[in-house]
Motif scaffolding. Structure first.
Motif, PDB file in Angstrom:
ATOM      1  N   SER A   1       5.942  -2.978   0.706  1.00  0.00           N
ATOM      2  CA  SER A   1       7.344  -2.932   0.277  1.00  0.00           C
ATOM      3  C   SER A   1       7.821  -4.319  -0.127  1.00  0.00           C
ATOM      4  CB  SER A   1       8.216  -2.450   1.445  1.00  0.00           C
ATOM      5  OG  SER A   1       8.192  -3.421   2.477  1.00  0.00           O
ATOM      6  N   THR A   2       8.923  -4.360  -0.874  1.00  0.00           N
ATOM      7  CA  THR A   2       9.533  -5.646  -1.215  1.00  0.00           C
ATOM      8  C   THR A   2      10.086  -6.311   0.042  1.00  0.00           C
ATOM      9  OG1 THR A   2      11.582  -4.490  -1.759  1.00  0.00           O
ATOM     10  CG2 THR A   2      10.116  -5.003  -3.596  1.00  0.00           C
ATOM     11  N   ASP A   3      10.498  -5.512   1.030  1.00  0.00           N
ATOM     12  CA  ASP A   3      10.965  -6.094   2.290  1.00  0.00           C
ATOM     13  C   ASP A   3       9.875  -6.954   2.913  1.00  0.00           C
ATOM     14  OD1 ASP A   3      13.398  -4.967   2.121  1.00  0.00           O
ATOM     15  OD2 ASP A   3      13.167  -3.582   3.820  1.00  0.00           O
TER      16      ASP A   3
ATOM     17  N   GLY B   1       9.284  -9.996   0.893  1.00  0.00           N
ATOM     18  CA  GLY B   1      10.405 -10.924   1.097  1.00  0.00           C
ATOM     19  C   GLY B   1      10.285 -11.654   2.424  1.00  0.00           C
ATOM     20  N   ALA B   2       9.850 -10.926   3.458  1.00  0.00           N
ATOM     21  CA  ALA B   2       9.686 -11.561   4.773  1.00  0.00           C
ATOM     22  C   ALA B   2       8.613 -12.636   4.708  1.00  0.00           C
ATOM     23  CB  ALA B   2       9.325 -10.506   5.823  1.00  0.00           C
TER      24      ALA B   2
ATOM     25  N   ASP C   1       7.865  -5.761  -8.107  1.00  0.00           N
ATOM     26  CA  ASP C   1       7.937  -4.519  -7.339  1.00  0.00           C
ATOM     27  C   ASP C   1       7.056  -3.436  -7.983  1.00  0.00           C
ATOM     28  OD1 ASP C   1       9.377  -3.536  -9.467  1.00  0.00           O
ATOM     29  OD2 ASP C   1      11.260  -3.293  -8.364  1.00  0.00           O
TER      30      ASP C   1
ATOM     31  N   SER D   1      16.385  -8.988   0.739  1.00  0.00           N
ATOM     32  CA  SER D   1      16.135  -7.611   1.125  1.00  0.00           C
ATOM     33  C   SER D   1      17.381  -6.746   0.925  1.00  0.00           C
ATOM     34  CB  SER D   1      15.679  -7.611   2.588  1.00  0.00           C
ATOM     35  OG  SER D   1      15.706  -6.327   3.094  1.00  0.00           O
ATOM     36  N   GLU D   2      18.499  -7.258   1.393  1.00  0.00           N
ATOM     37  CA  GLU D   2      19.763  -6.529   1.286  1.00  0.00           C
ATOM     38  C   GLU D   2      20.119  -6.232  -0.179  1.00  0.00           C
ATOM     39  OE1 GLU D   2      22.652  -8.650   3.547  1.00  0.00           O
ATOM     40  OE2 GLU D   2      24.343  -7.600   2.584  1.00  0.00           O
TER      41      GLU D   2
ATOM     42  N   HIS E   1      17.849  -3.574  -1.825  1.00  0.00           N
ATOM     43  CA  HIS E   1      18.203  -2.218  -1.417  1.00  0.00           C
ATOM     44  C   HIS E   1      19.443  -1.712  -2.137  1.00  0.00           C
ATOM     45  CE1 HIS E   1      15.222  -1.188   1.574  1.00  0.00           C
ATOM     46  NE2 HIS E   1      15.211  -2.470   1.906  1.00  0.00           N
TER      47      HIS E   1
END
Lengths: 490, 490
Positions: free
Chosen positions: B233-235, B238-239, B258, B354-355, B358
């Motif tokens: 995931s992009t999350d 990103g982390a 993505d 992340s925010e 989404h």
């Protein structure tokens, strides 16, 4: 001293209504302690001093000046070396040193937001527990203010690698000379619109007064290595500097001191630099441990190849501090070997170092004065100290002549009249040597755009103030929106 | 098309006396090929095109426009993505792409002096034999010009570590909108006076036209490592990005794509990215070998810790090129999976990645359009690609809505309406969302200082042109030299 009258009396009244009475100084004895900055040689007593401790007080002071057409000068800690904070005799000196709260340290996005009066070193102290620091480190960093750093675009020993203040300021709240508040820059990189923050940083108080500064914090380096190298001559030390840079190594700092500067430092702080050295280099490398170790070894070898007869690598923080002690004390130390001195500040291309130092030596010999050299060798930023005895008739004039001739020397070699101390009042007269009439006119247009009445730190940077109205402002008959009805969306 | 008359006819005559006739285009068919830049959606045919190939021709063209009150737009290679080089229907388009000589490559002091039409990549090609390169690398670097880079303050994948064009330009010769020639900046660091070069870089052609650019060259890195990491995931990607930056590692680039962007790149260039990846990161580290090896291992571990299920380290230049192929083709590749698309450009604080992603996904779903994401993850510079089919009624409008809403999203999260593509014509309407009236007025004052007649690329950056005369310009009765007879030398 006569009782103030006219616009100044009215400004004082306005200041007293906006600030606590104890923060509005008009007593001549009190005013006297604000009559110069770190340059000392120029002194002007201001008409009134306003000691501000928040943005509202600064705004009120500027607004009062704007309304009453009274000039003002903002002052941080007063450590500047070009007379940039020299007061105006008929104006208000807005002192910002009490305006010093650190508002935010945000490690996650590498930002700090501070009041302009905050001391440079305090930013690093506040962010070091989280592993960060503020990079610009003028030698006055224990006392100079962030607002002053912004005004002068201050550098420091480490700006070879990390750049000047302008590389570390992201946004500023500014009170414009007409009293309006404006925000320049932003936290995120590359703000749209004109980069007016870039023009504001280094404008030496002539475009307005900052009331809040957002700066970038850097991650503290994993590792630091510092070594001292002794050479027989500045030529040899210069050759080592060139070799290091040419190899693609960018040390955090490469500082050079010549024999006379070493003698002064020795007399003042017994720094125990290599005996009989004609020059020393202080080389500091920082970054990831593996990189620092490899580059330090390479740089040491280059020094040896260029003739270094002694190299001392600091084994710990204490030894590092000992190496820096001699360098950092150098300006003040000169007082031990000479009753008076002028600190000069000029820039030359690094490749011209040897040639310029020789010419400087000849100049000094011709005039019978001594010149000690302490400088940021890595970026060619010279700080010659011209020594003289003010008690000997004619010596101060000869020292002034040599000091001026050094700047001419910098210019002849493609350099600049100031590296990091600014133009201020002191060097305004030299600006036409560096810039054409059109170049200066262009800067004047911007000055007029920000400060059409010439109230904000007048007489600084530019030698011959012009009437702002001289710039033609005829409006063309163009369509205000030339695209109306002409651009299409496909 | 009618025969030109009035001021335009006079300008054409002036241009024909200053330039070879073949370089002054007025034939509608010829003019049509200059009616847009890389943004394509806005099109305006200029009244006349001047193909310049030296500074004198540019100066003559600007002077003619100034004398006859005719607007002009300078254009480099025309690759801009914000309509910054959109012509003016009643004006001159000054095309600089033939004005392209590299005048000097000076490895010793890390400088190059080039004409504005020189292609970005040519500077690196010319300096690479000596071990140097020019850092800004917009994805159009094989075709975009240095003059255009200066106008737009262009970035690129590597500006995370190396900064934008403004960090690499040291001086520029500029023809001001009144035809006068001025030099901004200097070769040595920290020029005295206002940093007008800083304000000029990124002013998108509204403050004048550059005719010579002095840039900084960087030493080519000793070592480069590039790896591709596949995430679910992009999350997760990103982390990993946050962890790498938080550890104090500054990669030369961290790029994220993505799933939809990967799909497009796969369709176009068969880049063979990890199957079923919800996101990939392209991480590149450069510098001394010892540092790169250590940091690459650390960064790979952080990717694994954040959930990377596959990591491919490029073993050689060919494998590195294969990894980059997917990323570099992404914009164009989107054409394989969608008939039309809008390339958006916005910035958010990295911590909000992340925010924002989404919310962007929700927005796209609400409007029934798809958004592919390709971006410079390291500095939070997003490039969402909003896909649509112009043939389906209402889709282009919905895509426009989503595209605009994405910018609002960036602003809500403390970001910016553009990271590196500029404001140009396209985003001028969004400027009031980012800046207060006073902020915009301040920029307008500077615009008026440089261009009081509003001739230089009018209608760009700023939404509502004002009359320059509206800024008050009363001159105070202050003493022109406030220090005369008051400053003393002690």
């Amino acid at each position: 001293m006569s009782t103030p009258s006219g616009p100044i009396a009215a400004v004082i009244e306005r200041l007293r209504s906006a600030l606590p009475h104890s923060q509005v100084l008009t007593d001549p004895a009190q005013l006297a302690s604000y009559d110069c900055d770190g340059l000392l040689v120029h002194r002007v007593r201001p008409a009134v001093v306003a000691l501000t401790d928040d943005a509202e007080q600064v705004r009120a002071a500027v607004q009062a000046c704007a309304d009453l057409d009274v000039p003002f000068v903002a002052r941080g800690s007063g450590t500047g070396l070009s007379g940039g904070a020299l007061p105006h005799a008929d104006g208000v000196l807005i002192v910002m040193s009490g305006f010093r709260e650190i508002k935010e340290i945000s490690a996650a996005d590498h930002r700090a937001v501070v009041d302009p009066g905050v001391i440079n070193l305090s930013v690093t102290q506040a962010s070091s527990p989280e592993g960060y620091y503020f990079a610009p480190d003028p030698s006055s960093q224990q006392i100079c203010s962030i607002g002053g750093n912004v005004a002068e675009n201050s550098g420091g020993a480490h700006c070879l690698k990390y750049g000047f203040t302008s590389n570390h300021v992201l946004a500023a709240e500014v009170v414009m000379p007409d009293g309006s508040a404006v925000r320049l820059g932003q936290r995120a990189p590359d703000a749209p619109g004109y980069d007016l923050l870039g023009a504001f940083v280094g404008s030496e108080g002539t475009l307005g007064v900052t009331t809040e500064v957002t700066v970038k914090l850097l991650r503290s380096a994993e590792s630091v290595q510092t070594f001292l190298a002794g050479f027989e001559s500045t030529d040899a030390a210069g050759a080592a500097t060139s070799a290091i840079i040419a190899a693609g190594i960018v040390p955090a700092a490469i500082e050079m001191m010549d024999a006379l500067a070493i003698e002064a430092a020795e007399a003042a702080v017994a720094c125990n630099y290599p005996a009989r050295a004609g020059a020393v280099l202080v080389v500091e490398l920082d970054g990831p441990t593996v990189e620092v170790e490899a580059e330090s070894l390479a740089a040491q070898q280059m020094c040896r190849d260029a003739g270094a007869f002694e190299i001392r690598l600091a084994a710990d923080a204490e030894e590092r501090a000992a190496i820096w002690r001699g360098r950092k004390s150098a300006f003040a130390a000169v007082g031990r070997i000479s009753p008076d001195y002028i600190v000069q500040d000029g820039v030359i291309p690094r490749t011209k170092l040897s040639e310029v130092l020789h010419r400087m030596g000849e100049l000094a010999a011709e005039k019978g004065v001594r010149v000690a050299n302490v400088f940021h060798a890595g970026d060619g930023n010279l700080h010659p100290l011209v020594l003289f005895d003010g008690g000997v008739p004619g010596e101060s004039e000869r020292a002034e002549e040599v000091s001026g001739a050094i700047l001419d020397l910098c210019l002849e070699h493609g350099g600049s009249i100031t590296g990091e101390h600014g133009v201020g009042f002191d060097k305004a007269k030299h600006m036409p040597k560096m810039f054409t009439e059109v170049d200066l006119d262009t800067m004047q247009r911007v000055r007029c755009a920000f400060d059409p009445h010439g109230l904000s730190n007048p007489g600084k940077i530019y030698p011959t103030p012009r009437l702002c109205g001289e710039v033609p402002r005829k409006r063309s008959a163009n369509d205000p929106n030339p695209y109306e009805g002409k651009a299409e969306i496909f």
